[in-house]
Design a protein around this motif. Structure first.
Motif, PDB file in Angstrom:
ATOM      1  N   LEU A   6       0.816  -1.221   0.000  1.00 51.80           N
ATOM      2  CA  LEU A   6       0.000   0.000   0.000  1.00 51.80           C
ATOM      3  C   LEU A   6       0.847   1.268   0.000  1.00 51.80           C
ATOM      4  CD1 LEU A   6      -3.063  -0.273   2.410  1.00 51.80           C
ATOM      5  CD2 LEU A   6      -3.024  -0.153  -0.082  1.00 51.80           C
ATOM      6  N   THR A   7       0.459   2.207  -0.851  1.00 46.67           N
ATOM      7  CA  THR A   7       1.080   3.531  -0.850  1.00 46.67           C
ATOM      8  C   THR A   7      -0.037   4.560  -0.742  1.00 46.67           C
ATOM      9  OG1 THR A   7       2.601   2.619  -2.471  1.00 46.67           O
ATOM     10  CG2 THR A   7       2.764   4.974  -2.038  1.00 46.67           C
ATOM     11  N   ALA A   8       0.098   5.478   0.197  1.00 48.05           N
ATOM     12  CA  ALA A   8      -0.921   6.518   0.333  1.00 48.05           C
ATOM     13  C   ALA A   8      -0.719   7.567  -0.756  1.00 48.05           C
ATOM     14  CB  ALA A   8      -0.824   7.165   1.704  1.00 48.05           C
ATOM     15  N   PRO A   9      -1.822   8.157  -1.252  1.00 51.51           N
ATOM     16  CA  PRO A   9      -1.689   9.223  -2.255  1.00 51.51           C
ATOM     17  C   PRO A   9      -1.091  10.479  -1.620  1.00 51.51           C
ATOM     18  CG  PRO A   9      -3.975   8.953  -1.602  1.00 51.51           C
ATOM     19  CD  PRO A   9      -3.201   7.868  -0.924  1.00 51.51           C
ATOM     20  N   PRO A  10      -0.598  11.442  -2.444  1.00 56.59           N
ATOM     21  CA  PRO A  10      -0.057  12.678  -1.870  1.00 56.59           C
ATOM     22  C   PRO A  10      -1.091  13.334  -0.962  1.00 56.59           C
ATOM     23  CG  PRO A  10       0.222  12.655  -4.262  1.00 56.59           C
ATOM     24  CD  PRO A  10      -0.572  11.443  -3.915  1.00 56.59           C
ATOM     25  N   ALA A  11      -0.612  13.898   0.162  1.00 56.43           N
ATOM     26  CA  ALA A  11      -1.534  14.441   1.172  1.00 56.43           C
ATOM     27  C   ALA A  11      -2.437  15.537   0.608  1.00 56.43           C
ATOM     28  CB  ALA A  11      -0.728  14.968   2.357  1.00 56.43           C
ATOM     29  N   GLU A  12      -1.930  16.326  -0.341  1.00 58.00           N
ATOM     30  CA  GLU A  12      -2.705  17.485  -0.819  1.00 58.00           C
ATOM     31  C   GLU A  12      -3.807  17.077  -1.803  1.00 58.00           C
ATOM     32  OE1 GLU A  12       0.464  16.960  -1.449  1.00 58.00           O
ATOM     33  OE2 GLU A  12       0.817  17.078  -3.618  1.00 58.00           O
ATOM     34  N   LEU A  13      -3.784  15.812  -2.243  1.00 58.08           N
ATOM     35  CA  LEU A  13      -4.754  15.390  -3.261  1.00 58.08           C
ATOM     36  C   LEU A  13      -6.194  15.492  -2.757  1.00 58.08           C
ATOM     37  CD1 LEU A  13      -5.079  14.246  -6.134  1.00 58.08           C
ATOM     38  CD2 LEU A  13      -5.070  11.974  -5.128  1.00 58.08           C
ATOM     39  N   LYS A  14      -6.391  15.135  -1.484  1.00 54.61           N
ATOM     40  CA  LYS A  14      -7.754  15.147  -0.934  1.00 54.61           C
ATOM     41  C   LYS A  14      -8.355  16.548  -1.006  1.00 54.61           C
ATOM     42  CE  LYS A  14     -10.470  14.287   3.164  1.00 54.61           C
ATOM     43  NZ  LYS A  14     -10.451  14.090   4.605  1.00 54.61           N
ATOM     44  N   ALA A  15      -7.584  17.552  -0.528  1.00 53.89           N
ATOM     45  CA  ALA A  15      -8.082  18.933  -0.530  1.00 53.89           C
ATOM     46  C   ALA A  15      -8.384  19.380  -1.961  1.00 53.89           C
ATOM     47  CB  ALA A  15      -7.051  19.849   0.113  1.00 53.89           C
ATOM     48  N   LYS A  16      -7.530  18.955  -2.900  1.00 51.86           N
ATOM     49  CA  LYS A  16      -7.700  19.330  -4.308  1.00 51.86           C
ATOM     50  C   LYS A  16      -9.030  18.776  -4.841  1.00 51.86           C
ATOM     51  CE  LYS A  16      -4.631  18.997  -8.153  1.00 51.86           C
ATOM     52  NZ  LYS A  16      -3.455  18.273  -8.686  1.00 51.86           N
ATOM     53  N   ILE A  17      -9.296  17.522  -4.508  1.00 52.24           N
ATOM     54  CA  ILE A  17     -10.528  16.879  -4.988  1.00 52.24           C
ATOM     55  C   ILE A  17     -11.756  17.530  -4.347  1.00 52.24           C
ATOM     56  CG2 ILE A  17     -11.852  14.723  -4.938  1.00 52.24           C
ATOM     57  CD1 ILE A  17      -9.150  13.245  -5.235  1.00 52.24           C
ATOM     58  N   ILE A  18     -11.667  17.791  -3.035  1.00 58.65           N
ATOM     59  CA  ILE A  18     -12.803  18.417  -2.350  1.00 58.65           C
ATOM     60  C   ILE A  18     -13.083  19.792  -2.957  1.00 58.65           C
ATOM     61  CG2 ILE A  18     -13.687  19.238  -0.119  1.00 58.65           C
ATOM     62  CD1 ILE A  18     -13.405  16.220  -0.179  1.00 58.65           C
ATOM     63  N   ARG A  19     -12.010  20.536  -3.252  1.00 61.67           N
ATOM     64  CA  ARG A  19     -12.189  21.851  -3.881  1.00 61.67           C
ATOM     65  C   ARG A  19     -12.892  21.701  -5.213  1.00 61.67           C
ATOM     66  NH1 ARG A  19      -7.072  23.251  -2.069  1.00 61.67           N
ATOM     67  NH2 ARG A  19      -6.105  22.830  -4.077  1.00 61.67           N
ATOM     68  N   ALA A  20     -12.495  20.671  -5.949  1.00 61.90           N
ATOM     69  CA  ALA A  20     -13.077  20.462  -7.277  1.00 61.90           C
ATOM     70  C   ALA A  20     -14.565  20.127  -7.192  1.00 61.90           C
ATOM     71  CB  ALA A  20     -12.320  19.360  -8.011  1.00 61.90           C
ATOM     72  N   ILE A  21     -14.962  19.342  -6.191  1.00 59.36           N
ATOM     73  CA  ILE A  21     -16.389  18.963  -6.139  1.00 59.36           C
ATOM     74  C   ILE A  21     -17.252  20.067  -5.551  1.00 59.36           C
ATOM     75  CG2 ILE A  21     -15.921  16.475  -5.999  1.00 59.36           C
ATOM     76  CD1 ILE A  21     -16.922  16.681  -3.045  1.00 59.36           C
ATOM     77  N   THR A  22     -16.661  20.935  -4.706  1.00 55.97           N
ATOM     78  CA  THR A  22     -17.477  21.985  -4.102  1.00 55.97           C
ATOM     79  C   THR A  22     -17.359  23.278  -4.878  1.00 55.97           C
ATOM     80  OG1 THR A  22     -15.652  22.543  -2.637  1.00 55.97           O
ATOM     81  CG2 THR A  22     -17.315  21.053  -1.767  1.00 55.97           C
ATOM     82  N   GLY A  23     -16.358  23.357  -5.782  1.00 54.84           N
ATOM     83  CA  GLY A  23     -16.152  24.572  -6.555  1.00 54.84           C
ATOM     84  C   GLY A  23     -15.670  25.719  -5.712  1.00 54.84           C
ATOM     85  N   ARG A  24     -15.146  25.390  -4.524  1.00 57.50           N
ATOM     86  CA  ARG A  24     -14.649  26.428  -3.617  1.00 57.50           C
ATOM     87  C   ARG A  24     -13.166  26.621  -3.833  1.00 57.50           C
ATOM     88  NH1 ARG A  24     -16.626  24.212   1.843  1.00 57.50           N
ATOM     89  NH2 ARG A  24     -14.639  23.215   1.457  1.00 57.50           N
ATOM     90  N   ASN A  25     -12.669  27.799  -3.432  1.00 64.11           N
ATOM     91  CA  ASN A  25     -11.240  28.047  -3.548  1.00 64.11           C
ATOM     92  C   ASN A  25     -10.538  27.971  -2.209  1.00 64.11           C
ATOM     93  OD1 ASN A  25     -10.997  28.356  -6.333  1.00 64.11           O
ATOM     94  ND2 ASN A  25     -11.909  30.396  -6.179  1.00 64.11           N
ATOM     95  N   ASP A  26     -11.332  28.092  -1.120  1.00 62.10           N
ATOM     96  CA  ASP A  26     -10.712  28.040   0.196  1.00 62.10           C
ATOM     97  C   ASP A  26     -10.386  26.593   0.535  1.00 62.10           C
ATOM     98  OD1 ASP A  26     -13.736  28.090   2.157  1.00 62.10           O
ATOM     99  OD2 ASP A  26     -13.404  27.638   0.058  1.00 62.10           O
ATOM    100  N   PRO A  27      -9.417  26.422   1.449  1.00 62.96           N
ATOM    101  CA  PRO A  27      -9.047  25.046   1.796  1.00 62.96           C
ATOM    102  C   PRO A  27     -10.165  24.336   2.526  1.00 62.96           C
ATOM    103  CG  PRO A  27      -7.876  26.627   3.186  1.00 62.96           C
ATOM    104  CD  PRO A  27      -8.628  27.405   2.154  1.00 62.96           C
ATOM    105  N   VAL A  28     -10.073  23.027   2.542  1.00 66.17           N
ATOM    106  CA  VAL A  28     -11.083  22.195   3.205  1.00 66.17           C
ATOM    107  C   VAL A  28     -11.187  22.622   4.668  1.00 66.17           C
ATOM    108  CG1 VAL A  28     -11.838  19.834   3.417  1.00 66.17           C
ATOM    109  CG2 VAL A  28     -10.001  20.408   1.827  1.00 66.17           C
ATOM    110  N   ASP A  29     -12.381  22.909   5.117  1.00 65.53           N
ATOM    111  CA  ASP A  29     -12.509  23.447   6.467  1.00 65.53           C
ATOM    112  C   ASP A  29     -12.412  22.401   7.564  1.00 65.53           C
ATOM    113  OD1 ASP A  29     -15.915  24.321   5.559  1.00 65.53           O
ATOM    114  OD2 ASP A  29     -14.876  22.431   5.524  1.00 65.53           O
TER     115      ASP A  29
END
Lengths: 372, 202
Positions: free
Chosen positions: A57-80
């Motif tokens: 198992l290899t974990a994905p890059p840590a910043e990927l989650k925030a990037k995806i959440i931004r993409a689905i919410t269309g927000r520019n601020d970081p994941v709260d």
């Protein structure tokens, strides 16, 4: 393809490696409603879905989650709020729910003073209503002064007559008039004093209510603070519970982790004998820790009063018992091995059927066997 | 032997996918936490580089967010659905670029058992995934080497049967047979694992 060929293609279809033409053929066959192939395909898909687990198992890059959440919410601020924080505040386990429910009720009692206080304040304002007619009383008095001119002219006429009758009569009239006036004045002043008294009463009442109100506010603030502390305590307890759970689960899992992470780990495969042709088992061992992990699958269900027993056969004449095990509902047996003999001396493993509790030496039929 | 081993718990619940389908963002984040390492591992293996894998994984999760309602519980575990989706997108990508992941012929033989415990993964995830990883790895290891090789090339590298046949210089029919036999053994050996995930054995 005939049905047999279709059936044979299902595993390849589940892997997604079938050529497009054949894949379409399989799909139209499945769409026509073949329960046999449908069930078979589900089994192959289940197996195929498990295959990634064999990779390290290899974990994905840590910043990927925030990037995806931004993409689905269309927000520019970081994941709260990360989901993990939420679970700390709102305990997810059912056993934690009752305390949360018990803690929330206290605020109403401590909140209670506030509604009560404001109610009495309103009430006291309502009580002032009967006092309102008091000023008209004073006004009525004033009105009688305004009537004065008419009364005065009448008095003047009388005094003129009095002049004729004598100074004494006039004097008496004047005295009576003044006395009248004085009495009226006294009545006015009494009414005023009474009104003043009521106002000051009211003011005192208001003062008292305000004091009560600020006291209630203070209590409310304290209650809110206490609630905050309780929340913090709750979160801390939740954390402790999670740590406890982790440590409880941790022991065997850690053992397995250490066995698998060791560069010296050894593995033996056990195959089913004539007693259980479908069965197989695996033993993983860590020579230095002298610990191991055992897993068996497809053994026949245990008869009542019987158990399976794992044996280690070394260069000594007698097999060594590694322990007994039963099967779960998926017909799997597993366990942790401890105090394994010197791995260099292990030649073979075997599983036999023995009376419940196991025996010091094997007596029953052998179901699984394998060399190291 | 008498120490019970905890049941694996880091799987994706079918209900969680239903919540994602309903637009629940918290559920989506939870689903990501529970599945991203496995999908990233698989996608990296197929596309070859971790950078490409991260980009591709983002596309996969956006598709999961949009199409979570497509998941049908009757068809398998949520993880199997996610794995199928990620794998087919990764293979599409590799075929479109005409590139292949590095180490095409790498086999699980090159993967020491110690690597099964990923050093950078979350501790709880290790606990839960550990047994499942070990069992799947062991089940693959127990296959005859030629069958395992064919299956690995098809599954982890996304090669077509013809490509495998050409690469190994073995007739196409033989490749298909090897993969089929391997899958039959895995189906029998791994069935308890995915049935457990679907709660069928509870």
């Amino acid at each position: 393809m005939d049905h047999e060929q279709l059936e044979e293609s299902l595993s390849l279809y589940a892997l997604g490696t079938l050529e497009p033409d054949s894949a379409h053929e399989v799909e139209s066959h499945l769409a026509s409603g073949c329960p046999h192939c449908d069930a078979l395909l589900r089994q192959y898909q289940g197996a195929a879905g498990m295959l990634p687990y064999a990779l390290p198992l290899t974990a994905p890059p840590a910043e990927l989650k925030a990037k995806i959440i931004r993409a689905i919410t269309g927000r520019n601020d970081p994941v709260d709020v990360p989901a993990t924080t939420a679970t700390l505040i709102l305990p997810p386990t059912t056993s934690e729910t009752p305390p949360a429910k018990m803690i929330i009720p206290p605020p109403p009692p401590s909140l209670a003073p506030r509604p009560a206080a404001s109610q009495t304040v309103t009430e006291s304002f309502d009580k002032s209503a009967p006092l309102a007619p008091a000023p008209p009383q004073i006004r009525r008095r004033t009105a009688s002064w305004r009537d004065r001119p008419a009364g005065q002219s009448r008095a003047l006429a009388a005094s003129l007559a009095g002049l004729l009758l004598g100074i004494g009569g006039y004097a008496y009239y004047l005295y009576a008039m003044i006395e009248d006036e004085r009495a009226a004045n006294v009545a006015d002043r009494t009414a005023l004093a009474k009104a003043n008294l009521k106002v000051s009463d009211l003011e005192r009442l208001l003062d008292e209510r305000q004091r009560n109100l600020s006291k209630a506010t203070l209590e409310l603030n304290r209650a809110v603070q206490a609630l905050g502390t309780t929340h913090k305590l709750l979160a801390k307890h939740q954390e402790q519970i999670e740590v406890l759970q982790a440590s409880r689960l941790g022991k065997p899992a850690e053992d397995i982790a250490r066995i698998f992470s060791s560069p010296y780990a050894r593995m033996a495969t056990l195959n089913g004998t004539g007693m259980a042709k479908e069965a197989y088992a695996m033993v993983f061992m860590e020579p230095e820790l002298r610990r191991g992990f055992f897993y068996a699958n497809n053994l026949p269900a245990l008869p009542a009063g019987k158990t399976y027993q794992l044996w280690i056969i070394t260069d000594t004449p007698k097999p060594v018992s590694a322990g007994v095990f039963s099967l779960d509902r998926g017909r799997k047996g597993r366990g942790i091995l401890q105090n394994i003999p010197d791995v260099a001396k292990i030649k073979q493993f075997a599983v036999s059927l023995e009376p419940a509790g196991g025996l010091p030496q094997p007596t029953g039929a052998v179901y699984l066997a394998g060399n190291l | 032997m008498d120490t019970p081993i905890p049941q694996s718990s880091s799987t994706v619940e079918p209900d969680l996918v239903a919540r994602v389908a309903g637009g629940d963002q918290t559920a989506f984040e939870q689903l990501y936490e529970q599945s991203s390492s496995l999908l990233f591992t698989l996608v990296s293996r197929i596309v070859g580089t971790e950078g490409d894998a991260a980009d591709l994984l983002q596309e996969v999760y956006l598709e999961v967010w949009r199409k979570a309602s497509n998941y049908d519980r009757a068809r398998g575990t949520p993880m199997a659905w996610l794995v199928t989706l990620a794998r087919s997108r990764a293979i599409d990508r590799v075929r479109a670029l005409g590139s292949r992941g590095k180490g095409v012929t790498a086999s699980l033989d090159d993967t020491p058992a110690s690597d099964l415990i990923a050093s950078n993964a979350d501790a709880m995830e290790i606990h839960a995934a550990n047994e499942r990883q070990a069992l799947v790895w062991a089940a693959l290891k127990a296959l005859p080497p030629v069958q395992r090789q064919a299956l690995e090339l098809a599954y982890y590298e996304g090669l077509t049967h013809a490509e495998i046949s050409g690469r190994l210089n073995v007739p196409l029919g033989t490749i298909k047979t090897r993969i089929r036999l391997a899958m039959e053994k895995l189906r029998d050996g791994l069935q308890p694992l995915w049935e457990e995930e679907l709660g069928l054995t509870e």
